[in-house]
Scaffold this active site. Structure first.
Site, PDB file in Angstrom:
ATOM      1  N   TYR A 176      97.612  66.595 -85.393  1.00  0.00           N
ATOM      2  CA  TYR A 176      96.831  67.464 -86.284  1.00  0.00           C
ATOM      3  C   TYR A 176      95.657  66.684 -86.881  1.00  0.00           C
ATOM      4  CZ  TYR A 176     100.884  70.624 -86.049  1.00  0.00           C
ATOM      5  OH  TYR A 176     101.897  71.440 -85.631  1.00  0.00           O
ATOM      6  N   LYS A 182      95.372  90.933 -93.229  1.00  0.00           N
ATOM      7  CA  LYS A 182      93.905  90.887 -93.337  1.00  0.00           C
ATOM      8  C   LYS A 182      93.176  91.194 -92.030  1.00  0.00           C
ATOM      9  CE  LYS A 182      93.386  85.824 -93.025  1.00  0.00           C
ATOM     10  NZ  LYS A 182      92.954  84.639 -93.769  1.00  0.00           N
ATOM     11  N   GLY A 196      98.238  84.350 -89.337  1.00  0.00           N
ATOM     12  CA  GLY A 196      97.571  85.040 -90.448  1.00  0.00           C
ATOM     13  C   GLY A 196      97.608  86.553 -90.308  1.00  0.00           C
ATOM     14  N   GLN A 247     111.873  73.544 -82.883  1.00  0.00           N
ATOM     15  CA  GLN A 247     110.709  74.199 -83.489  1.00  0.00           C
ATOM     16  C   GLN A 247     110.062  75.026 -82.399  1.00  0.00           C
ATOM     17  OE1 GLN A 247     106.407  73.166 -85.524  1.00  0.00           O
ATOM     18  NE2 GLN A 247     108.146  71.912 -86.150  1.00  0.00           N
TER      19      GLN A 247
HETATM   20  N1  LIG Z   1     105.193  72.935 -82.796  1.00  0.00           N
HETATM   21  C1  LIG Z   1     104.053  73.500 -82.479  1.00  0.00           C
HETATM   22  O1  LIG Z   1     103.606  73.465 -81.319  1.00  0.00           O
HETATM   23  C2  LIG Z   1     103.270  74.201 -83.540  1.00  0.00           C
HETATM   24  C3  LIG Z   1     102.234  75.083 -83.174  1.00  0.00           C
HETATM   25  C4  LIG Z   1     101.541  75.731 -84.191  1.00  0.00           C
HETATM   26  C5  LIG Z   1     101.870  75.522 -85.527  1.00  0.00           C
HETATM   27  N2  LIG Z   1     102.874  74.650 -85.854  1.00  0.00           N
HETATM   28  C6  LIG Z   1     103.256  74.414 -87.273  1.00  0.00           C
HETATM   29  O2  LIG Z   1     103.462  75.630 -87.913  1.00  0.00           O
HETATM   30  C7  LIG Z   1     102.629  75.719 -89.069  1.00  0.00           C
HETATM   31  C8  LIG Z   1     102.283  77.151 -89.318  1.00  0.00           C
HETATM   32  O3  LIG Z   1     101.352  77.625 -88.357  1.00  0.00           O
HETATM   33  P1  LIG Z   1      99.914  78.074 -88.787  1.00  0.00           P
HETATM   34  O4  LIG Z   1      99.644  77.516 -90.143  1.00  0.00           O
HETATM   35  O5  LIG Z   1      98.955  77.680 -87.727  1.00  0.00           O
HETATM   36  O6  LIG Z   1     100.036  79.657 -88.760  1.00  0.00           O
HETATM   37  P2  LIG Z   1     100.696  80.739 -89.712  1.00  0.00           P
HETATM   38  O7  LIG Z   1     101.621  80.133 -90.702  1.00  0.00           O
HETATM   39  O8  LIG Z   1     101.172  81.823 -88.854  1.00  0.00           O
HETATM   40  O9  LIG Z   1      99.410  81.267 -90.501  1.00  0.00           O
HETATM   41  C9  LIG Z   1      98.951  80.588 -91.626  1.00  0.00           C
HETATM   42  C10 LIG Z   1      97.516  80.952 -91.898  1.00  0.00           C
HETATM   43  O10 LIG Z   1      97.412  82.331 -92.321  1.00  0.00           O
HETATM   44  C11 LIG Z   1      96.362  82.445 -93.285  1.00  0.00           C
HETATM   45  N3  LIG Z   1      96.976  82.839 -94.559  1.00  0.00           N
HETATM   46  C12 LIG Z   1      98.119  82.354 -95.125  1.00  0.00           C
HETATM   47  N4  LIG Z   1      98.359  82.966 -96.317  1.00  0.00           N
HETATM   48  C13 LIG Z   1      97.359  83.832 -96.507  1.00  0.00           C
HETATM   49  C14 LIG Z   1      97.073  84.726 -97.547  1.00  0.00           C
HETATM   50  N5  LIG Z   1      97.840  84.822 -98.617  1.00  0.00           N
HETATM   51  N6  LIG Z   1      95.974  85.500 -97.417  1.00  0.00           N
HETATM   52  C15 LIG Z   1      95.177  85.405 -96.335  1.00  0.00           C
HETATM   53  N7  LIG Z   1      95.399  84.557 -95.311  1.00  0.00           N
HETATM   54  C16 LIG Z   1      96.484  83.764 -95.395  1.00  0.00           C
HETATM   55  C17 LIG Z   1      95.737  81.051 -93.400  1.00  0.00           C
HETATM   56  O11 LIG Z   1      94.758  80.889 -92.386  1.00  0.00           O
HETATM   57  P3  LIG Z   1      93.208  81.257 -92.558  1.00  0.00           P
HETATM   58  O12 LIG Z   1      92.845  81.129 -93.994  1.00  0.00           O
HETATM   59  O13 LIG Z   1      92.531  80.301 -91.661  1.00  0.00           O
HETATM   60  O14 LIG Z   1      93.112  82.680 -92.064  1.00  0.00           O
HETATM   61  C18 LIG Z   1      96.914  80.169 -93.046  1.00  0.00           C
HETATM   62  O15 LIG Z   1      96.528  78.858 -92.705  1.00  0.00           O
HETATM   63  C19 LIG Z   1     101.477  74.761 -88.794  1.00  0.00           C
HETATM   64  O16 LIG Z   1     100.846  74.315 -89.955  1.00  0.00           O
HETATM   65  C20 LIG Z   1     102.197  73.660 -88.067  1.00  0.00           C
HETATM   66  O17 LIG Z   1     102.810  72.797 -89.021  1.00  0.00           O
HETATM   67  C21 LIG Z   1     103.574  74.014 -84.881  1.00  0.00           C
END
Ligand SMILES: NC(=O)c1ccc[n+]([C@@H]2O[C@H](COP(=O)([O-])OP(=O)(O)OC[C@H]3O[C@@H](n4cnc5c(N)ncnc54)[C@H](OP(=O)(O)O)[C@@H]3O)[C@@H](O)[C@H]2O)c1
Length: 307
Positions: free
Chosen positions: A54, A214, A209, A174
């Protein structure tokens, strides 16, 4: 307090996703988000997920800087990952050893609580990978190891290999799983996790998201995730957002909290992984911790999101 099955690792109900650190959240904002997260989950340990990949290490560095500045390492469950897609043999023993040392340095700690193989590496024998992970555990540099993005067959093969070698095995998976992405998990992968008695930490818990509500037809969202999240706009997405919205109104909580609670309640799930790029976004996720859904509400979400 959630516990990873078969371990003494207690975690917070929500795992905070650290891919925002140094990406959509700069260092001061990341510090503020982490302060709020730690404060909100107390007395649970704050479970934070990051990876060597990351921000090319920036996420681990910011997390490490914050833990050092606040002196809170012992209150955090640190999960990070090895296996970068740009390496030829990402889970070869030498790569794992080097990656772990670099992660420990950036995180400014002497141990990683949960160390994942970020992606499977079929070019390296599982024997070699698992032995290298085991050496880190025996040296006290890693407490537990886990798999990320493994198939059911490879998860089973990894378990059998670890048992045969008498080395530490993966204690968790995960994987990509949320209300919009169910089919990939709720079959043989979930069966494999259940059969092994391990737990799942689902990532993209908010469907990038989309489950915040949104993304709607014709609306532009300013986010690097917008392309991925917009793919869910459509009839099924509408059904899910409508069901989330109704339940959120009844409980007077934000929609993403309902989406996270549904996921946390699914069999084999230990804690969903989700992120926010600001303290305000995080505030919308935290009410998942105290939310109790009725059977009828869970069924309404099951039906609306049926694959
Ligand atoms: N193992 C793997 O291969 C893998 C792959 C992907 C992710 N991950 C892990 O999983 C975690 C979660 O994934 P992710 O953060 O990419 O996606 P997610 O949790 O599905 O989406 C989070 C995103 O949604 C938006 N959001 C969150 N709360 C909000 C609110 N209250 N209002 C409006 N928008 C909001 C923000 O993005 P914006 O503001 O940019 O819209 C936020 O960064 C990552 O941080 C990582 O640690 C692991």
């Amino acid at each position: 307090m959630p516990q990873l099955p078969g371990t003494d690792l207690a975690v917070s109900d929500l795992c905070f996703g650290g891919n925002v650190f140094g990406w959509t959240a700069d260092a001061p904002t990341s510090f503020a988000v982490l302060d709020r997260f730690l404060d909100a989950v107390e007395p649970q340990p704050a479970f934070v997920d990051t990876s060597e990949s990351y921000g090319n290490g920036a996420s681990e560095q910011i997390l490490g800087d914050w833990m050092a500045a606040r002196g809170v390492r012992d209150r955090i469950v640190v999960a990070t990952k090895a296996s970068r897609m740009d390496k030829e043999h990402p889970l070869a023993a030498g790569e794992i050893r080097t990656a772990a040392e670099q992660s420990l340095r950036r995180l400014q700690t002497d141990r990683i609580d949960l160390y994942y193989a970020h992606y499977d590496d079929e070019t390296t024998p599982l024997e070699e990978t698992l032995t290298a992970f085991d050496e880190l555990v025996q040296a006290g540099k890693v407490r537990y190891v886990a798999a990320s993005n493994y198939s059911a067959a490879r998860l089973t093969e990894a378990r059998e290999t670890a048992q045969r070698l008498g080395v530490t095995g993966y204690v968790a998976l995960q994987t990509h799983y949320n209300l919009m992405e169910r089919a990939g998990y709720e079959g043989e992968l979930r069966d494999a996790v259940r059969d092994q008695g391990i737990g799942t930490l689902p990532y993209f818990a908010l469907a990038k998201g989309f489950l915040t509500g949104k993304y709607r037809a014709g609306e532009q969202v300013d986010s690097p995730r917008a392309k991925g999240a917009s793919a869910y706009v459509g009839e099924r997405g509408d059904r899910v957002l409508t069901a989330l919205g109704e339940i959120a109104r009844v409980h007077q909580v934000p929609m993403p909290a309902v989406a996270l609670r549904w996921l946390a309640d699914q069999p084999t799930v230990v804690a969903p992984i989700a992120s926010g790029r600001s303290v305000e976004q995080l505030a919308d996720l935290l009410p998942m911790r105290d939310l109790v859904l009725t059977d009828a509400e869970r069924k309404a979400l099951d039906d609306a999101s049926a694959p």
